[in-house]
Enzyme design. Structure first.
Site, PDB file in Angstrom:
ATOM      1  N   ARG A  73     -68.831   1.284  11.690  1.00  0.00           N
ATOM      2  CA  ARG A  73     -68.875   2.427  12.638  1.00  0.00           C
ATOM      3  C   ARG A  73     -69.094   2.054  14.181  1.00  0.00           C
ATOM      4  NH1 ARG A  73     -66.558   5.494  10.206  1.00  0.00           N
ATOM      5  NH2 ARG A  73     -67.908   7.568   8.478  1.00  0.00           N
ATOM      6  N   HIS A 108     -59.345   2.984  14.492  1.00  0.00           N
ATOM      7  CA  HIS A 108     -59.782   3.632  13.016  1.00  0.00           C
ATOM      8  C   HIS A 108     -58.891   3.956  11.189  1.00  0.00           C
ATOM      9  CE1 HIS A 108     -64.415   5.858  11.841  1.00  0.00           C
ATOM     10  NE2 HIS A 108     -63.286   5.638  10.782  1.00  0.00           N
TER      11      HIS A 108
HETATM   12  C1  OXD Z   1     -64.738   7.057   5.913  1.00  0.00           C
HETATM   13  C2  OXD Z   1     -64.605   6.270   7.283  1.00  0.00           C
HETATM   14  O1  OXD Z   1     -66.689   6.646   6.268  1.00  0.00           O
HETATM   15  O2  OXD Z   1     -63.178   7.368   7.156  1.00  0.00           O
HETATM   16  O3  OXD Z   1     -65.120   6.433   4.503  1.00  0.00           O
HETATM   17  O4  OXD Z   1     -64.452   6.260   8.295  1.00  0.00           O
END
Ligand code: OXD
Length: 309
Positions: free
Chosen positions: A224, A272
């Site tokens: 993250r 992402h």
């Molecule tokens: C997840 C994401 O947590 O796609 O699956 O970030």
């Protein structure tokens, strides 16, 4: 049984049609902020609004459309005893392993140098990779971290793994707990973050930790954005301690167009995408668990909300 789909997809039928096929016995509803209460038994969600839990009081469980549940746990009004179920792999860990391998090879095989040489029409062979110079350290040894560690270890990279608790993984040197973090970092050149985001792991990729990595370090963040202290990464790059970073996640997504990361040649940015949610595998898993839960069977993937993952 009533199932409520709550994700901001402009075409929710892409999800609800297959959900109905997989769970024909259920009534399927799509969240409507202005609509009536459905009294749903189960919700399938991604970053749901707080009103969901104010309105739907009969939920028996909530299923997250992703592996990371930090966004869901942050929603106010999430009832403390409502079972929260995260996605377990569902095709994500293999994608993550590919992504990490690709970013590692860019560095360890010097691929950028060969691309530059091609632009100049230069045929020049550099010395072959010495795997001993590229020890990898994987932070987080859940489904994803384990798959990444195993993939790299199968390719004969030296792999360290670090997690909060003890793990036993063939071919991987494992470290457990905060006390072992310095030793793990000092034995690692390529740091791969797959940790869940919790109060303990927020900001863990900070200058103090980055500067303990082996020189010429590479940072790959697929966890993250909030794991990484962004200014600390830039400082570690400016110190030439970190040579490059591959970042798939950011504190603010989309990454603002004036963010300094865009201008840094040492940083590779992806939006992402290191592991996309694969609809078929995801819905098969979630609907299977809904059916099992509804018939009183136990299911896996229930999050320990006090631990945060
Ligand atoms: C997840 C994401 O947590 O796609 O699956 O970030």
């Amino acid at each position: 049984m009533k199932v409520l789909f709550v994700a901001g997809d402009p075409k929710p039928e892409r999800w609800t049609v297959p959900i109905k096929e997989l769970l024909p016995e259920a009534e399927i509803h799509v969240w409507d902020a202005n609509g009536p209460t459905v009294d749903a038994d189960y919700a399938i969600v991604w970053q749901p609004p707080a009103e969901l839990f104010e309105r739907e009081k009969k939920l028996k469980a909530v299923f997250n459309l992703g592996a990371g549940i930090d966004g869901l746990l942050a929603v106010p009004n999430l009832p403390p005893h409502l079972p929260v179920v995260r996605l377990e792999d569902a095709g994500m860990s293999v994608q993550m392993a590919e992504y990490v391998l690709h970013q590692l090879l860019e560095a360890s095989r010097g691929m950028e140098t060969y691309r530059e040489q091609q632009r100049e029409g230069i045929w020049k062979i550099h010395r072959p990779i010495k795997r001993s110079e590229w020890p990898v350290g994987v932070m987080g040894l859940g489904h994803i971290g384990k798959r990444v560690a195993r993939t790299l270890s199968d390719l004969d990279y030296r792999v360290n793994g670090w997690a909060r608790s003890e793990h036993d993984l063939e071919g991987v040197t494992t470290f457990a707990g905060a006390d072992s973090l310095p030793h793990f970092l000092q034995s690692t050149r390529v740091l791969v973050n797959t940790l869940p985001l919790t109060e303990e792991t927020r900001d863990i990729l900070n200058y103090t930790h980055l500067s303990q990595l082996m020189p010429g370090a590479v940072v790959i963040n697929v966890g993250r954005g909030e794991h990484l202290v962004e200014d600390d990464l830039l400082r570690a790059i400016d110190d030439s301690h970190v040579a490059r970073a591959s970042l798939d996640v950011f504190r603010q997504e989309p990454l603002p167009s004036d963010h300094p990361f865009w201008q840094r040649p040492e940083i590779t940015i992806t939006p992402h995408i290191s592991a996309r949610t694969l609809r078929d595998a995801t819905l098969e898993q979630i609907t299977g668990k809904i059916r099992a839960h509804h018939s009183g069977q136990s299911i896996t993937g229930i999050v320990d909300t006090s631990r945060g993952y």
